[in-house]
Every structure is written in C-alpha cells, then in structure tokens.
Write an enzyme that holds these catalytic residues in place. Sequence first.
Site, PDB file in Angstrom:
ATOM      1  CG  ASP A   1      57.994  75.242  67.965  1.00 56.15           C
ATOM      2  OD1 ASP A   1      58.674  75.516  68.961  1.00 56.15           O
ATOM      3  OD2 ASP A   1      57.361  74.176  67.846  1.00 56.15           O
TER       4      ASP A   1
ATOM      5  NE  ARG B   1      63.187  76.019  71.244  1.00 53.72           N
ATOM      6  CZ  ARG B   1      61.904  75.863  70.880  1.00 53.72           C
ATOM      7  NH1 ARG B   1      61.551  75.747  69.605  1.00 53.72           N
ATOM      8  NH2 ARG B   1      60.959  75.843  71.788  1.00 53.72           N
TER       9      ARG B   1
HETATM   10  P1  FAD Z   1      72.423  67.056  64.469  1.00 57.17           P
HETATM   11  O1  FAD Z   1      73.253  67.943  63.597  1.00 57.17           O
HETATM   12  O2  FAD Z   1      71.235  66.382  63.888  1.00 57.17           O
HETATM   13  O3  FAD Z   1      73.376  65.978  65.110  1.00 57.17           O
HETATM   14  C1  FAD Z   1      74.593  66.370  65.741  1.00 57.17           C
HETATM   15  C2  FAD Z   1      74.994  65.349  66.777  1.00 57.17           C
HETATM   16  O4  FAD Z   1      74.007  65.319  67.835  1.00 57.17           O
HETATM   17  C3  FAD Z   1      75.044  63.931  66.259  1.00 57.17           C
HETATM   18  O5  FAD Z   1      76.273  63.659  65.608  1.00 57.17           O
HETATM   19  C4  FAD Z   1      74.864  63.138  67.542  1.00 57.17           C
HETATM   20  O6  FAD Z   1      76.049  63.126  68.288  1.00 57.17           O
HETATM   21  C5  FAD Z   1      73.842  63.972  68.312  1.00 57.17           C
HETATM   22  N1  FAD Z   1      72.467  63.507  67.973  1.00 57.17           N
HETATM   23  C6  FAD Z   1      71.572  64.144  67.203  1.00 57.17           C
HETATM   24  N2  FAD Z   1      70.422  63.426  67.122  1.00 57.17           N
HETATM   25  C7  FAD Z   1      70.627  62.314  67.827  1.00 57.17           C
HETATM   26  C8  FAD Z   1      69.837  61.173  68.123  1.00 57.17           C
HETATM   27  N3  FAD Z   1      68.608  61.039  67.638  1.00 57.17           N
HETATM   28  N4  FAD Z   1      70.344  60.206  68.902  1.00 57.17           N
HETATM   29  C9  FAD Z   1      71.594  60.310  69.405  1.00 57.17           C
HETATM   30  N5  FAD Z   1      72.412  61.380  69.157  1.00 57.17           N
HETATM   31  C10 FAD Z   1      71.933  62.347  68.389  1.00 57.17           C
HETATM   32  N6  FAD Z   1      63.783  73.194  64.131  1.00 57.17           N
HETATM   33  C11 FAD Z   1      63.161  74.199  63.509  1.00 57.17           C
HETATM   34  O7  FAD Z   1      63.368  74.429  62.315  1.00 57.17           O
HETATM   35  N7  FAD Z   1      62.244  74.988  64.180  1.00 57.17           N
HETATM   36  C12 FAD Z   1      62.006  74.820  65.518  1.00 57.17           C
HETATM   37  O8  FAD Z   1      61.189  75.547  66.101  1.00 57.17           O
HETATM   38  C13 FAD Z   1      62.706  73.785  66.207  1.00 57.17           C
HETATM   39  N8  FAD Z   1      62.532  73.591  67.530  1.00 57.17           N
HETATM   40  C14 FAD Z   1      63.307  72.679  68.162  1.00 57.17           C
HETATM   41  C15 FAD Z   1      63.221  72.563  69.559  1.00 57.17           C
HETATM   42  C16 FAD Z   1      64.068  71.709  70.236  1.00 57.17           C
HETATM   43  C17 FAD Z   1      63.975  71.626  71.724  1.00 57.17           C
HETATM   44  C18 FAD Z   1      65.012  70.910  69.513  1.00 57.17           C
HETATM   45  C19 FAD Z   1      65.948  69.991  70.216  1.00 57.17           C
HETATM   46  C20 FAD Z   1      65.079  70.988  68.151  1.00 57.17           C
HETATM   47  C21 FAD Z   1      64.227  71.847  67.463  1.00 57.17           C
HETATM   48  N9  FAD Z   1      64.282  71.959  66.070  1.00 57.17           N
HETATM   49  C22 FAD Z   1      63.604  72.970  65.452  1.00 57.17           C
HETATM   50  C23 FAD Z   1      65.023  70.938  65.259  1.00 57.17           C
HETATM   51  C24 FAD Z   1      66.432  71.382  64.913  1.00 57.17           C
HETATM   52  O9  FAD Z   1      66.388  72.397  63.938  1.00 57.17           O
HETATM   53  C25 FAD Z   1      67.266  70.212  64.349  1.00 57.17           C
HETATM   54  O10 FAD Z   1      66.670  69.749  63.181  1.00 57.17           O
HETATM   55  C26 FAD Z   1      67.435  69.041  65.278  1.00 57.17           C
HETATM   56  O11 FAD Z   1      67.590  69.444  66.604  1.00 57.17           O
HETATM   57  C27 FAD Z   1      68.682  68.223  64.875  1.00 57.17           C
HETATM   58  O12 FAD Z   1      69.869  68.963  65.023  1.00 57.17           O
HETATM   59  P2  FAD Z   1      70.874  68.786  66.267  1.00 57.17           P
HETATM   60  O13 FAD Z   1      71.451  70.115  66.604  1.00 57.17           O
HETATM   61  O14 FAD Z   1      70.138  68.154  67.393  1.00 57.17           O
HETATM   62  O15 FAD Z   1      72.033  67.830  65.817  1.00 57.17           O
END
Ligand code: FAD
Length: 279
Positions: free
Chosen positions: A107, A158
């Site tokens: 991560d 990732r």
């Molecule tokens: P967002 O910009 O939050 O949302 C975009 C769209 O996605 C929304 O409009 C909606 O349509 C959909 N959506 C998002 N969340 C939801 C929900 N809860 N329910 C329904 N629809 C939703 N961050 C790090 O800094 N370091 C890491 O190592 C790290 N590892 C990760 C590993 C994985 C597998 C994932 C999924 C995320 C990880 N993250 C990590 C977190 C990441 O940086 C984001 O903060 C997080 O994924 C939210 O961004 P998003 O791209 O999902 O969409």
Amino acid sequence: MIPPIANNFVAGESPAEALEHVEDLNERGVSAILNLLGEHYEERPPADEDAAAYENLVRDIDQSGLDACISVKPSQIGLDVGDDVFAENLTDIAAAADEHDVFTWVDMEDHETTDATLDVYEDLTTEYGGGVGVCVQANLKRTEEDLERLADLPGKVRLVKGAYDEPKAVAYKDKARVNEAYRNYLRYMFREFDDGVAVGSHDPEMISLARDLHEEFGTDYEVQMLMGVRDDAQYELAADGVEVWQYIPYGNKWFSYFYRRAMERKENMLFALRAVLGR
Ligand code: FAD
C-alpha cells in the site's frame, strides 16, 4: 467479536474469519486481497509482530488453496521506526509469500513515505520477478515521474486516487483535477506497462475507461475495490469476465477503519444499517 454493522467492511478479527469470507467471495468469482489492520507503529515489536502475522497468513492462504494475496502498509511493518526496519520486514514477508506462491501488494501512505516505499519495492519486485506490486496515487504530482520509473520494472502497479490529505505543494486538491490525472495516468499505464494494470477505484467512469483502454492496447487489467463498497458491482464485473479483486481488512484494530468507511459516504452508513436490519 465484530458487530454486524462493521462486518460489512471488515471480515473478522482472526485470519480464519477472513479466509472464511474469501471462500464465499471466490465462489462468486472474485479474488481477495487480505490486509491485517494496523499502521503507524512507533516501536519495533508490534511492527515485527505484524510482519510475522503476514508470514503466517501466506502459509495459511497456500494451505487453503484459496485465490488470495496480501496487501501491507509500510508504517505497519516499521517505516515510522526506520527505513531499514521496513525494508527488513517487507523482505521477509515477500520471501515467505514467494515461497508460498502468494502475491504481495505494498500500500502507499502519505507523500513523505513515497521514496522509501518505492525504493524497497524496486529491490523486491526485481528480486522476485514481479511477484510484488505497489500502489501509486493520482493526486500526487510526482506520480507522473514515478510511473516512468515503474514502467521499466517487473511487477504490477495499482492506481488509486489517493486517500491522504496532502499539501497543495505536492498534490492536486481539486477533485476534477485528480480525476483528470487518474485518466491520464491510466492511459499511460495501459500503453507502457507489460505486467498488467490494477484499477483501484469504485468509480464507474474509471472502470469503463479501463475497459476501453484494454480494447485499445490489449494490456491485461484487474479492478480492485474495497470490501463493502459496491459489492454488487464487483460480482457483476466478475460475472462479465473482468478480473476483480476485493481488498479485505481484518484484525482487532477494526474500529477506526470501520468508522472512516462509514463516515466517508452517506451510502456506506445506509448500506451497513440496511444489512443489519435485513432489508
Ligand atoms: P471516488 O472519487 O471516491 O468516487 C467516485 C465514484 O465512485 C462515486 O461518484 C461513486 O459513483 C463511486 N463510489 C465511490 N465510493 C462509493 C461508495 N462508497 N458507494 C457507492 N459508490 C461509490 N489510497 C491510498 O492512498 N493508498 C492505498 O494504498 C490505497 N489502496 C487502495 C486499495 C483499493 C483496493 C482501493 C479500492 C482503494 C485504495 N485506496 C488507497 C483509496 C483510494 O485512494 C481512494 O481514496 C478511494 O478508492 C476512493 O476513490 P474512488 O476512486 O473509489 O472514487
């Protein structure tokens, strides 16, 4: 014991409970990324303890025959204690994972940890011929250069939007700008990466873009989402032939993780409540 409301986002306190969740998930065609909850240890003993827990976990995954890998936070295995402690522990975990044929993700935490994380990652993914992957964050301005460095290495990367509140000197703060960076970096990765691309996002727009880029460049990709977030979409994508991995936190430090998930979106809280109320 984890209350049912938290159980939507955290698989349990023990590795056995987490693996039970993985079994159900695998039956639905989704693979698992297991993360033992824990971060920012300032002393060496808990960092070594969690590193040892990961070494046991990869053995359990191997014995179970389940489709699962691990994802480790640098500050959980000693980065706040010292770069050398982190390097030692990650090296031990990666060696054990390699022995048991389990993939290791690293991560990414806040921008002050990026150099140390990428340096150790580079050594290990080179040593293990791509059996290690790392996360990079679209909100960081430096990611463009980091991706150029990573394109020349074996191992999977990732791409996420970034979960840390970073200063504007180093990060894009505007959501639209972060999304634009995500789209650009994703395109670069599909064009330049040989070992596949991991789309770490719940965003339907980014997942659809990944599908288009796969058509355009033929590069393999997988979608990674968190346990309890758009679970139905995960199953649907998997049924549609997309490689989907669910990131599954477990362990006794579940409260603050659950609280963050529940508070970040109204939908998460409603979803958790509906699951508890059975409707
Ligand atoms: P967002 O910009 O939050 O949302 C975009 C769209 O996605 C929304 O409009 C909606 O349509 C959909 N959506 C998002 N969340 C939801 C929900 N809860 N329910 C329904 N629809 C939703 N961050 C790090 O800094 N370091 C890491 O190592 C790290 N590892 C990760 C590993 C994985 C597998 C994932 C999924 C995320 C990880 N993250 C990590 C977190 C990441 O940086 C984001 O903060 C997080 O994924 C939210 O961004 P998003 O791209 O999902 O969409």
